[in-house]
Motif scaffolding. Structure first.
Motif, PDB file in Angstrom:
ATOM      1  N   SER A 129       0.821  -1.205   0.000  1.00 23.16           N
ATOM      2  CA  SER A 129       0.000   0.000   0.000  1.00 23.16           C
ATOM      3  C   SER A 129       0.865   1.270   0.000  1.00 23.16           C
ATOM      4  N   ARG A 130       2.025   1.229   0.646  1.00 18.28           N
ATOM      5  CA  ARG A 130       2.935   2.374   0.607  1.00 18.28           C
ATOM      6  C   ARG A 130       3.434   2.621  -0.824  1.00 18.28           C
ATOM      7  N   ARG A 131       3.734   1.582  -1.531  1.00 15.73           N
ATOM      8  CA  ARG A 131       4.222   1.739  -2.907  1.00 15.73           C
ATOM      9  C   ARG A 131       3.134   2.260  -3.836  1.00 15.73           C
ATOM     10  N   ILE A 132       1.901   1.803  -3.621  1.00 18.33           N
ATOM     11  CA  ILE A 132       0.792   2.301  -4.440  1.00 18.33           C
ATOM     12  C   ILE A 132       0.583   3.795  -4.182  1.00 18.33           C
ATOM     13  N   VAL A 133       0.565   4.193  -2.907  1.00 15.36           N
ATOM     14  CA  VAL A 133       0.375   5.601  -2.573  1.00 15.36           C
ATOM     15  C   VAL A 133       1.543   6.432  -3.092  1.00 15.36           C
ATOM     16  N   PHE A 134       2.760   5.910  -3.002  1.00 13.06           N
ATOM     17  CA  PHE A 134       3.918   6.648  -3.512  1.00 13.06           C
ATOM     18  C   PHE A 134       3.837   6.840  -5.014  1.00 13.06           C
ATOM     19  N   SER A 135       3.273   5.865  -5.735  1.00 16.86           N
ATOM     20  CA  SER A 135       3.141   6.017  -7.186  1.00 16.86           C
ATOM     21  C   SER A 135       2.180   7.145  -7.548  1.00 16.86           C
ATOM     22  N   TYR A 136       1.239   7.459  -6.669  1.00 16.10           N
ATOM     23  CA  TYR A 136       0.318   8.572  -6.907  1.00 16.10           C
ATOM     24  C   TYR A 136       0.910   9.910  -6.452  1.00 16.10           C
TER      25      TYR A 136
END
Length: 182
Positions: free
Chosen positions: A43-50
């Protein structure tokens, strides 16, 4: 543009923008806040991609996710402002709901729950001085039963109680000393 606005919202907790951008930002940032409730690497990586900002992701997962943990949704609030002078665009500010102290229910309830009764909870020095000053003003002579106002009678009674308590504590050691001498 939405990523930059979302990053600013996470860092500053409130930003001013046009109404249309605020509504678009709400749809962009609320799913990210929902993702932050589950603190996993994925979830951290998904949020960082945004967001594309490491500091904003850290703030989102540490501070904001703790405050919104029990909230099922609706993490942002849009409040309309006056139109902008230059182009007459509708302005608004968007903020995170849990970070505004004005609209918090428990903060307002705590301020309104002051009573004029004596006693109760012990207050700090500054609060006690302010409260007694307000109470003395509020207890100015409403009705005079004798020649003295009500507030002065109460203060004389309190003074007498304090003197009695002081004499009681002073008499007990003297009596003990007399018993020891005999």
């Amino acid at each position: 543009m939405l990523a930059n606005m979302a990053t600013s919202l996470v860092k500053h907790k409130r930003i001013t923008t046009t109404l249309a951008k605020a509504k678009a930002l709400r749809q962009y940032v609320e799913p990210l806040i929902t993702k932050s409730k589950n603190d996993t690497t994925h979830s951290r990586r998904i949020v960082f991609s945004y967001l594309q900002d490491k500091e904003a992701v850290t703030i989102l997962f540490r501070e904001i996710s703790e405050k919104v943990a029990n909230r099922p949704g609706g993490y942002t609030r849009i409040i309309k402002l006056e139109n902008r002078l230059g182009d007459n665009a509708e302005m608004a500010f968007i903020e995170l709901v849990d970070y505004n102290e004005v609209y918090r229910k428990d903060g307002v309830a705590a301020e309104r729950k002051s009573t004029r009764r004596r006693g109760g909870k012990k207050k700090s020095g500054a609060e006690a001085a302010a409260t007694t000053a307000v109470e003395e003003v509020a207890e100015e002579p409403k009705a005079e039963t004798q020649d003295e106002p009500v507030a002065e009678v109460a203060s004389e009674q309190e003074a007498a109680d304090v003197e009695e308590a002081a004499t009681e504590t002073e008499e007990t050691p003297k009596e003990e000393e007399k018993e020891k001498e005999d």
